[in-house]
Design a protein around this motif. Structure first.
Motif, PDB file in Angstrom:
ATOM      1  N   HIS A  52       0.845  -1.195   0.000  1.00 49.87           N
ATOM      2  CA  HIS A  52       0.000   0.000   0.000  1.00 49.87           C
ATOM      3  C   HIS A  52       0.880   1.244   0.000  1.00 49.87           C
ATOM      4  CE1 HIS A  52      -1.802   3.253   2.490  1.00 49.87           C
ATOM      5  NE2 HIS A  52      -2.926   2.951   1.879  1.00 49.87           N
ATOM      6  N   GLU A  64       0.522   5.559   0.543  1.00 49.63           N
ATOM      7  CA  GLU A  64      -0.438   6.525   1.088  1.00 49.63           C
ATOM      8  C   GLU A  64      -0.967   7.503   0.053  1.00 49.63           C
ATOM      9  OE1 GLU A  64       2.384   9.615   3.438  1.00 49.63           O
ATOM     10  OE2 GLU A  64       2.789   7.499   3.727  1.00 49.63           O
ATOM     11  N   GLY A 117      -2.370   6.562  -2.564  1.00 47.15           N
ATOM     12  CA  GLY A 117      -3.538   5.946  -3.172  1.00 47.15           C
ATOM     13  C   GLY A 117      -3.260   4.783  -4.095  1.00 47.15           C
ATOM     14  N   SER A 165      -7.102   6.267   1.123  1.00 45.07           N
ATOM     15  CA  SER A 165      -5.826   5.691   1.531  1.00 45.07           C
ATOM     16  C   SER A 165      -5.559   5.954   3.007  1.00 45.07           C
ATOM     17  CB  SER A 165      -4.694   6.273   0.677  1.00 45.07           C
ATOM     18  OG  SER A 165      -3.459   5.706   1.041  1.00 45.07           O
TER      19      SER A 165
END
Length: 213
Positions: free
Chosen positions: A46, A48, A50, A89
């Motif tokens: 992931h 941040e 998005g 996010s």
């Protein structure tokens, strides 16, 4: 004295990320972990800004300027990866949906306090980004950093002297010399990654250490 290279540190962190984990890799040194994740494990990276489902860095010449991580570095997107709004996010980060985050640090205390966004120096540029959200929102916080500063001072300290990112948030510390677990009784040496003894590691570290059970 042998010290791990940055890529060797990243590979050691990658070994401990479990199958099926949702993971955020912080800006800087932690981004290298993406290049060393075991290919036989399904791990969801992931970012941040998005992104979910990031892969390793692209090969030279294959960079896409529209596909970057939070540190503005070119990344790849694995099959099934997706883009989403910045607010979504941060909702993932703050809502406890990340299993692990890997962050860099200026200092980590024996109690697991984290300082990684500002040295307090008058000419330093603060850069907290989403570090506070990650430090408090992720289920486990791994810190990846050199064991000592360039001047030879331990980055593992009794109490952080730099502004804090989070209090008691760090689960494990990975350095170029050792892997340390943060426990209720203090720091436990899980693994020595150098050619030094436990006693020598203790001399280089700013707080008392104990051997992991």
């Amino acid at each position: 004295m042998k010290r791990l290279s940055r890529n060797e540190m990243a590979a050691r962190v990658a070994r401990d990320i479990h199958e099926g984990a949702y993971v955020n890799l912080g800006i800087g040194l932690p981004t290298l972990v993406a290049n060393h994740l075991p290919q036989d494990r399904e791990i969801f990276l992931h970012s941040e800004n998005g992104l979910l489902g990031m892969g390793p860095a692209p090969a030279p010449g294959e960079e896409d300027d529209d596909l970057i991580n939070a540190g503005k570095q070119p990344v790849t997107l694995l099959t099934g990866g997706c883009y989403f709004h910045h607010a979504d996010s941060f909702a993932m980060m703050r809502g406890g949906h990340l299993d692990v985050c890997v962050l860099g640090a200026f200092q980590v205390s024996a109690a697991g306090d984290l300082a990684n966004w500002h040295t307090g120096a008058p000419d330093a540029i603060p850069a907290v980004g989403g570090a506070m959200d990650l430090a408090l929102g992720a289920k486990q916080v791994y810190v990846m950093m050199e064991h000592q500063t360039k001047s030879g001072e331990s980055k593992v300290v009794a109490h952080c002297t730099y502004p804090l990112t989070g209090i008691g948030c760090v689960s494990r510390i990975y350095t170029d010399l050792a892997v340390l677990d943060v426990t209720a009784d203090g720091l436990a040496v899980r693994e020595i990654l150098s050619d030094i003894s436990f006693e020598e590691l203790q001399q280089l570290t700013g707080v008392p250490l104990m051997r992991a059970a």
